[in-house]
Design a protein around this motif. Structure first.
Motif, short mmCIF file in Angstrom:
data_model
loop_
_atom_site.label_atom_id
_atom_site.label_comp_id
_atom_site.label_asym_id
_atom_site.label_seq_id
_atom_site.Cartn_x
_atom_site.Cartn_y
_atom_site.Cartn_z
N PHE A 93 0.84 -1.21 0.00
CA PHE A 93 0.00 0.00 0.00
C PHE A 93 0.87 1.24 0.00
O PHE A 93 1.96 1.25 0.57
CB PHE A 93 -0.88 0.05 1.27
N TYR A 94 0.34 2.31 -0.58
CA TYR A 94 1.03 3.60 -0.56
C TYR A 94 0.20 4.57 0.27
O TYR A 94 -1.01 4.70 0.07
CB TYR A 94 1.21 4.13 -1.99
N ASP A 95 0.86 5.27 1.16
CA ASP A 95 0.17 6.23 2.02
C ASP A 95 0.15 7.61 1.34
O ASP A 95 1.20 8.25 1.21
CB ASP A 95 0.90 6.30 3.37
N HIS A 96 -1.04 8.03 0.92
CA HIS A 96 -1.15 9.30 0.20
C HIS A 96 -1.19 10.51 1.14
O HIS A 96 -1.33 11.64 0.66
CB HIS A 96 -2.38 9.30 -0.72
N GLY A 97 -1.10 10.29 2.45
CA GLY A 97 -0.95 11.44 3.33
C GLY A 97 -2.14 11.75 4.21
O GLY A 97 -3.28 11.42 3.89
N ALA A 98 -1.81 12.42 5.31
CA ALA A 98 -2.78 12.60 6.40
C ALA A 98 -3.97 13.46 6.03
O ALA A 98 -4.99 13.45 6.72
CB ALA A 98 -2.07 13.19 7.61
N ASP A 99 -3.88 14.24 4.93
CA ASP A 99 -5.05 15.08 4.62
C ASP A 99 -6.14 14.30 3.88
O ASP A 99 -7.17 14.87 3.51
CB ASP A 99 -4.63 16.33 3.85
N ILE A 100 -5.93 13.00 3.66
CA ILE A 100 -6.96 12.20 3.01
C ILE A 100 -7.56 11.23 4.02
O ILE A 100 -6.81 10.62 4.80
CB ILE A 100 -6.38 11.44 1.80
N ALA A 101 -8.88 11.07 3.99
CA ALA A 101 -9.54 10.21 4.98
C ALA A 101 -9.26 8.74 4.71
O ALA A 101 -9.20 8.30 3.56
CB ALA A 101 -11.04 10.48 4.96
N GLY A 102 -9.13 7.99 5.78
CA GLY A 102 -8.95 6.54 5.64
C GLY A 102 -7.86 6.05 6.55
O GLY A 102 -6.89 6.76 6.81
N GLY A 103 -8.03 4.83 7.05
CA GLY A 103 -7.05 4.26 7.96
C GLY A 103 -6.18 3.25 7.24
O GLY A 103 -6.45 2.87 6.10
N PRO A 104 -5.09 2.80 7.91
CA PRO A 104 -4.21 1.81 7.30
C PRO A 104 -4.93 0.47 7.08
O PRO A 104 -5.96 0.22 7.70
CB PRO A 104 -3.08 1.68 8.31
N PRO A 105 -4.36 -0.37 6.22
CA PRO A 105 -4.98 -1.66 5.95
C PRO A 105 -5.25 -2.42 7.25
O PRO A 105 -4.42 -2.39 8.16
CB PRO A 105 -3.95 -2.39 5.09
N GLY A 106 -6.39 -3.05 7.30
CA GLY A 106 -6.72 -3.86 8.48
C GLY A 106 -7.41 -3.07 9.57
O GLY A 106 -7.98 -3.64 10.48
N SER A 107 -7.41 -1.73 9.47
CA SER A 107 -8.08 -0.92 10.49
C SER A 107 -9.55 -0.75 10.11
O SER A 107 -9.92 -0.98 8.96
CB SER A 107 -7.40 0.44 10.61
N PRO A 108 -10.38 -0.35 11.06
CA PRO A 108 -11.82 -0.27 10.77
C PRO A 108 -12.15 0.72 9.64
O PRO A 108 -13.12 0.53 8.92
CB PRO A 108 -12.43 0.21 12.09
N ASP A 109 -11.34 1.77 9.46
CA ASP A 109 -11.66 2.72 8.39
C ASP A 109 -10.72 2.59 7.19
O ASP A 109 -10.42 3.55 6.50
CB ASP A 109 -11.67 4.16 8.93
N GLY A 161 -11.22 3.94 3.27
CA GLY A 161 -10.95 5.26 2.70
C GLY A 161 -9.90 5.18 1.60
O GLY A 161 -9.44 4.11 1.23
N ASP A 162 -9.51 6.34 1.10
CA ASP A 162 -8.58 6.38 -0.03
C ASP A 162 -7.21 6.91 0.36
O ASP A 162 -6.44 7.32 -0.49
CB ASP A 162 -9.17 7.25 -1.15
N ARG A 163 -6.92 6.92 1.67
CA ARG A 163 -5.59 7.41 2.06
C ARG A 163 -4.51 6.36 1.75
O ARG A 163 -3.52 6.64 1.08
CB ARG A 163 -5.56 7.77 3.55
N TYR A 164 -4.70 5.16 2.24
CA TYR A 164 -3.74 4.07 1.99
C TYR A 164 -4.25 3.28 0.79
O TYR A 164 -5.25 2.58 0.89
CB TYR A 164 -3.65 3.15 3.20
N ILE A 165 -3.60 3.42 -0.32
CA ILE A 165 -4.11 2.76 -1.52
C ILE A 165 -3.24 1.56 -1.88
O ILE A 165 -2.01 1.66 -1.96
CB ILE A 165 -4.22 3.76 -2.70
N GLU A 166 -3.94 0.45 -2.07
CA GLU A 166 -3.23 -0.79 -2.44
C GLU A 166 -2.70 -0.63 -3.86
O GLU A 166 -3.46 -0.33 -4.77
CB GLU A 166 -4.22 -1.96 -2.37
N ILE A 167 -1.41 -0.82 -4.04
CA ILE A 167 -0.89 -0.74 -5.40
C ILE A 167 -0.50 -2.10 -5.98
O ILE A 167 -0.66 -2.34 -7.15
CB ILE A 167 0.27 0.27 -5.54
N TRP A 168 -0.01 -3.01 -5.12
CA TRP A 168 0.51 -4.25 -5.72
C TRP A 168 0.10 -5.43 -4.83
O TRP A 168 0.20 -5.35 -3.60
CB TRP A 168 2.03 -4.18 -5.81
#
Ligand code: ATP
Ligand code: MG
Ligand code: MG
Ligand code: MG
Length: 471
Positions: free
Chosen positions: A182-198, A201-208
């Motif tokens: 996953f790539y972390d697009h930064g704190a100004d975008i909503a969403g939690g890290p993989p495996g977290s309840p949120d 969102g589109d903050r941590y985006i799966e790339i591969w």
């Protein structure tokens, strides 16, 4: 880095690691009647994993065109709502057929991302299957990814986007545990890290996604080991391009910006971030490549998926104020963007345009009227559009029920799908009791398919109201 350059950089890297570069296969799987569309790079290699087909090489890489608009993988309803989902997208993939396994697969991925593409390691997160200590150890000890950015994840319990670290192409066939980057697009975008309840969102985006293909799942769910463990990876080209071009949404990359600009001109829309323009740009790719691969709009199976996508695009154009045809004119800019990578698209340009124009004219005759009917129904219906009305829109105005549901969703309404199914059944019963022209072969095939009580059971579980025959 332009999208086209990323495609070649990926292939160059794996060529340098002794991979044979193979062409993309068709969106219509060649030898797999259980699958509606090619939804990932591994589809063309399914029989190689199963051991029934042998290739003259043990390492391969490619750029595979994929469609996720029906079957187990269906992202149609996410398009326009997330930054990362398309119906049609390109999947960069590398494979090992019984050759290298976890260690090299992870090493290649890490080296390509952090070495060749120079991504900052601290923005990358990885997930592993909860019991896969081996993959965990490789990431942690060999690649140096700190424990706080490695997440163990189990089986998806059915939540649509919940991370699922056991990959399967369909309900049966090759499958195995996977590790995702996953790539972390930064704190100004909503969403939690993989495996977290949120995580949705589109903050941590799966790339591969790297799959360690080890099992064959039988229809009763049991897993048996494959003849040789294999590696199957898939990385979304558009998602990687977004990262490398320092934008958040896939729709902001060079390739999409060109399509969106033309869509803006054709629909006279100034705001290029308008959701409808994104949907139109997404859908022109899906529709054009489906036609290139031999699918034509129809009332069943793959052709009906195509018809549904076209009609959704046309309705978005209509919303932007278009009262005439426009969608087929998007083929030209698409060829400019993708014709070099896909010569078959450039070669069939006028055929694709003609097929789209015909469908556009056909639906254009009823779209406007249908939208008026929808508005009347919505005004009198409260929160839910009754099934009979959804059926009338379908039957008289050619609104696939998912189109009606999509319009309803935009207005905070629902559609009574069970009521729709009942109305459809009743029509089929009437058809059965009615004449038997069809048996005598007197009815043109298309008309017959609209009236016949066909049940389409050939493919893997079809999403309800998806590609099952309605008509
Ligand atoms: P997500 O969880 O974001 O829906 P996924 O886990 O369903 O993605 P995979 O089946 O693992 O995706 O496919 C491999 C890769 O293909 C993903 O890591 C992603 O980069 C890309 N990809 C998957 N679905 C899409 C899509 N609808 N549009 C664009 N790229 C996609
Ligand atoms: Mg998905
Ligand atoms: Mg995922
Ligand atoms: Mg995945």
């Amino acid at each position: 880095m332009k999208t086209a350059d990323i495609r070649s950089a990926f292939l160059d890297y794996f060529r340098s690691k002794d991979h044979t570069i193979v062409p993309s296969s068709s969106l219509v799987p060649a030898s797999d009647p259980t699958l509606l569309f090619t939804n990932s790079g591994m589809v063309q290699f399914k029989n190689v994993f199963l051991g029934s087909e042998k290739l003259p090489y043990v390492r391969a890489a490619d750029v595979q065109r994929c469609l996720r608009a029906g079957g187990k993988h269906n992202d149609l309803d996410s398009v326009g709502y997330t930054a990362r989902h398309h119906t049609f997208f390109e999947m960069l993939g590398n494979w090992s057929f019984g050759d290298y396994f976890k260690r090299d697969a992870i090493r290649y991925a890490w080296e390509l991302l952090t070495g060749v593409f120079q991504l900052p390691a601290e923005k990358l997160w990885v997930t592993v299957y909860h019991t896969d200590d081996e993959a965990y150890g490789i990431w942690n000890k060999e690649m140096g990814v700190p424990a706080e950015r490695i997440v163990r994840i189990g089986d998806n319990k059915g939540a649509p986007y919940a991370s699922d670290n056991f990959w399967q192409m369909a309900d049966t066939g090759p499958c195995g545990p996977c590790t995702e980057i996953f790539y972390d697009h930064g704190a100004d975008i909503a969403g939690g890290p993989p495996g977290s309840p949120d995580e949705d969102g589109d903050r941590y985006i799966e790339i591969w996604n790297l799959v360690f293909m080890q099992f064959d799942r039988a229809p009763d769910g049991t897993l048996s080991p494959l003849p040789a463990p294999c590696v199957d990876t898939g990385m979304g080209l558009e998602r990687l391009a977004a990262v490398l071009q320092h934008v958040h949404s896939n729709y902001e990359i060079d390739l999409f910006q060109h399509l969106i600009k033309v869509a803006g001109e054709l629909t006279r829309t100034q705001d290029l971030a308008n959701k409808s323009l994104r949907v139109i740009a997404d859908h022109i790719r899906a529709c054009s490549f489906l036609i290139v691969d031999g699918v034509l709009p129809s009332n069943e199976g793959r052709g009906y998926v195509l018809r549904r996508i076209i009609r959704r695009a046309l309705r978005h154009g209509w919303m932007l104020g278009v009262r005439g045809d426009f969608f087929w004119k998007m083929v030209q800019p698409l060829v400019e963007e993708m014709g070099a990578a896909y010569p078959e698209l450039a070669a069939k340009q006028s055929f694709v345009e003609e097929a789209l124009r015909t469908e556009e004219q056909r639906f254009g005759e009823t779209l406007e009227h249908g939208m008026r009917v929808f508005d009347e129904v919505a005004a009198k219906s409260g929160k839910t559009i009754p099934g009979e009305d959804a059926f009338r829109l379908y039957d008289t105005y050619g609104f696939p029920v998912d189109l009606t549901a999509d319009i309803a969703r935009e207005r905070g309404l629902a559609v009574d799908m069970e009521g729709f199914d009942r109305a459809m059944e009743e029509q089929r019963d009437r058809g059965r009791k009615g004449s038997n022209f069809q048996a005598k072969g007197l009815m043109p095939a298309e008309l017959a398919s609209q009236l016949a009580p066909t049940t389409f059971l050939g493919y893997e579980t079809l999403s309800s109201h998806g590609s099952k025959v309605v008509g």
